[in-house]
Design an enzyme around this catalytic site. Structure first.
Site, mmCIF file in Angstrom:
data_model
loop_
_atom_site.group_PDB
_atom_site.id
_atom_site.type_symbol
_atom_site.label_atom_id
_atom_site.label_comp_id
_atom_site.label_asym_id
_atom_site.label_seq_id
_atom_site.Cartn_x
_atom_site.Cartn_y
_atom_site.Cartn_z
ATOM 1 N N HIS A 95 46.441 27.652 46.717
ATOM 2 C CA HIS A 95 46.812 28.910 47.080
ATOM 3 C C HIS A 95 47.152 30.025 45.852
ATOM 4 O O HIS A 95 47.904 31.010 46.107
ATOM 5 C CB HIS A 95 48.403 28.838 47.719
ATOM 6 C CG HIS A 95 48.391 28.039 48.764
ATOM 7 N ND1 HIS A 95 47.984 28.178 50.296
ATOM 8 C CD2 HIS A 95 48.638 26.638 48.899
ATOM 9 C CE1 HIS A 95 48.123 27.137 51.080
ATOM 10 N NE2 HIS A 95 48.356 26.006 50.046
ATOM 11 N N SER A 106 33.903 51.190 30.622
ATOM 12 C CA SER A 106 34.373 52.323 31.517
ATOM 13 C C SER A 106 33.718 53.529 30.915
ATOM 14 O O SER A 106 33.771 53.786 29.691
ATOM 15 C CB SER A 106 35.683 52.282 31.704
ATOM 16 O OG SER A 106 36.322 53.357 32.363
ATOM 17 N N LYS A 125 38.035 49.430 27.989
ATOM 18 C CA LYS A 125 37.897 48.624 29.211
ATOM 19 C C LYS A 125 36.598 47.347 28.661
ATOM 20 O O LYS A 125 35.598 47.703 27.861
ATOM 21 C CB LYS A 125 37.455 49.169 30.389
ATOM 22 C CG LYS A 125 38.731 49.809 31.071
ATOM 23 C CD LYS A 125 39.696 48.957 31.460
ATOM 24 C CE LYS A 125 39.221 48.041 32.695
ATOM 25 N NZ LYS A 125 38.784 48.408 34.122
ATOM 26 N N GLU A 146 31.169 40.365 39.307
ATOM 27 C CA GLU A 146 31.468 41.216 40.228
ATOM 28 C C GLU A 146 30.365 41.664 41.105
ATOM 29 O O GLU A 146 30.461 41.449 42.344
ATOM 30 C CB GLU A 146 32.088 42.277 39.817
ATOM 31 C CG GLU A 146 33.558 42.357 39.018
ATOM 32 C CD GLU A 146 34.160 43.599 38.712
ATOM 33 O OE1 GLU A 146 33.383 44.657 38.605
ATOM 34 O OE2 GLU A 146 35.237 43.709 38.180
#
Length: 480
Positions: free
Chosen positions: A164, A285, A291, A298
């Site tokens: 979980h 970024s 970043k 992704e």
């Protein structure tokens, strides 16, 4: 010599029509440019078919030799770009017959006897998929190797295991990595099993009823690396369940890759900081200079939906089709090509990202006991001491509450606190409230004890070797 793109087309149909097809029909009917990747496979089928025509007496020996030489030359010219399809070529089959006729005259037209675009199309895609199944399997093999290489370095690295997405029990990090090896690797076994069912040749089925000319399809099947011809000529041209099954394996693989990618995104986040990804496999970024984004993970995660869509689209195209061939079946190529192309990009990128990522061993160990991951050790110890597990569960829950109230983890519990919670919590339990003790106790087959994980890695390497034999050597058909 460059084949000219201009000039009238040589359609494979139309003798009974009084007028030319409309521009709208031509635009809708023409194969997508990507479909012409099947040229080498269509030519492989043409070689086998030419020999069948020779056996039938339609081609003389000298004609067969001349035709096969022209097919070989055409394949080389296509692969080098010396010849290509023109806008008027409706599909791969039209294109190739046009060029063969240009080069051989009437002899080129003889090749159409005894076959149909229906069995050609089915054969071309099946050959292509059987070929690419091994390419995909090899890329999966490389990803598994990258995961195993990381696992071998972290058999002694302790970390928290999750359910979980909450800390659950301590494990060795190699065990977690090997879970992905197992899940991803099952798709190679699926491809092997799929290939066994797909090793039936549709050549000789012609349009649907079989051929009155080509009566030895078992010989063509053997030449192309199949086990045998299809049992039923109608099913041979109408079936696309092998395409759907292939797409399922691709989509299942993509789902497994997505789950791995999701964990890499979490592990590399500032909140986890379990792994650091190599700069070469991240982006930044355009506005936030600090970043470092896990784009490979992704993008791989995002592609899973696309591959699932390809499977659903093909199933939907099939669900109401009567036998035998219907033009709807042309959707098989779009779905298959896109799934293969997508995996061909995703798998190498993921493998390289996994192979180069760095794991923070100390951070993983520090976090491993947090969130009361040792609580199950208390309950298990009580159960082994004779306490019914239902009571052991309640006692352990009360101990966790007491620790929460004091702001401590189980590893810091005192003998006094144990006695305060329940008299059955004697000091002997403390020796079980360590990470090493918890992990060392899981010695069952498939457990997280380091010895068992080492054995699992060895078995996985043996499985990779077995799968590699199929990936690199089992297919006797054309490797285009």
């Amino acid at each position: 010599m460059q084949t000219q793109a201009a000039g009238p087309t040589q359609r494979l149909w139309g003798a009974r029509f009084r007028s030319e097809p409309s521009a709208a029909l031509k635009a809708l009917s023409r194969s997508e440019p990507g479909f012409f990747r099947l040229v080498p496979y269509d030519l492989a089928g043409s070689r086998a078919h030419a020999r069948e025509l020779h056996r039938a007496g339609i081609l003389k020996s000298d004609e067969l030799e001349k035709l096969l030489a022209c097919v070989d030359a055409l394949e080389q010219d296509y692969l080098t770009g010396a010849v290509r399809a023109c806008e008027a070529d409706e599909d791969v089959h039209t294109f190739l017959e046009r060029v063969l006729t240009e080069r051989l005259g009437p002899l080129g037209g003889k090749l159409r006897a005894g076959r149909s675009r229906n069995d050609q199309a089915a054969n071309d895609l099946k050959l292509y998929l059987r070929d690419k199944a091994r390419v995909i399997a090899a890329a999966v093999h490389d990803l598994q190797s990258a995961l195993i290489a990381q696992a071998q370095q972290h058999i002694g690295t302790l970390s928290a295991g999750f359910t979980h997405l909450q800390p659950a029990q301590p494990i060795v990090f190699a065990h977690h990595l090997m879970a992905h090896v197992q899940a991803v690797g099952r798709n190679i076994d699926r491809l092997i099993d799929w290939d066994r069912r797909s090793a039936r040749s549709p050549l000789g089925a012609a349009a649907l009823a079989g051929s009155a000319i080509c009566r030895s399809p078992e010989l063509s099947a053997a030449e192309l690396g199949y086990d045998a011809p299809c049992e039923n000529s109608i099913d041979a041209v109408a079936a696309r369940d092998h395409v759907c099954e292939f797409l399922f394996v691709c989509s299942m693989l993509a789902v497994e890759l997505s789950r791995l990618s999701e964990e890499v995104v979490l592990w590399s986040s500032r909140q986890f900081q379990w792994v650091e990804l190599d700069d070469g496999y991240c982006t930044g970024s355009s506005i936030m200079p600090q970043k470092k984004n896990p784009d490979i993970a992704e993008l791989s995660r995002g592609k899973a939906g696309r591959l699932i869509g390809n499977l659903v689209g093909m199933l939907s195209a099939l669900k109401s089709l009567p036998l035998a061939y219907n033009r709807d079946l042309a959707e098989d190529k779009s779905a298959a090509f896109d799934s293969i192309d997508t995996l061909s990009l995703v798998l190498p990128a993921l493998a390289a990202m996994i192979r180069t990522m760095r794991i923070d061993v100390e951070r993983l160990r520090r976090q491993a006991p947090l969130g009361f991951t040792l609580a199950t050790e208390v309950a298990d110890w009580l159960a082994l001491s004779g306490v019914p597990f239902s009571e052991a569960h309640e006692i352990t829950g009360a101990l966790v509450q007491a620790c929460e109230a004091k702001g401590i983890e189980l590893s810091a519990v005192s003998q006094a606190l144990l006695a305060q919670v329940d008299a059955r919590l004697t000091p002997e339990v403390l020796q079980h409230l360590t990470l090493d003790a918890a992990i060392g106790a899981r010695t069952g087959y498939g457990g997280t004890a380091p010895q068992r994980v080492s054995e699992q890695i060895a078995r996985a390497q043996a499985a990779l070797a077995r799968q590699g034999e199929w990936t690199h050597g089992a297919y006797a058909g054309p490797r285009c």
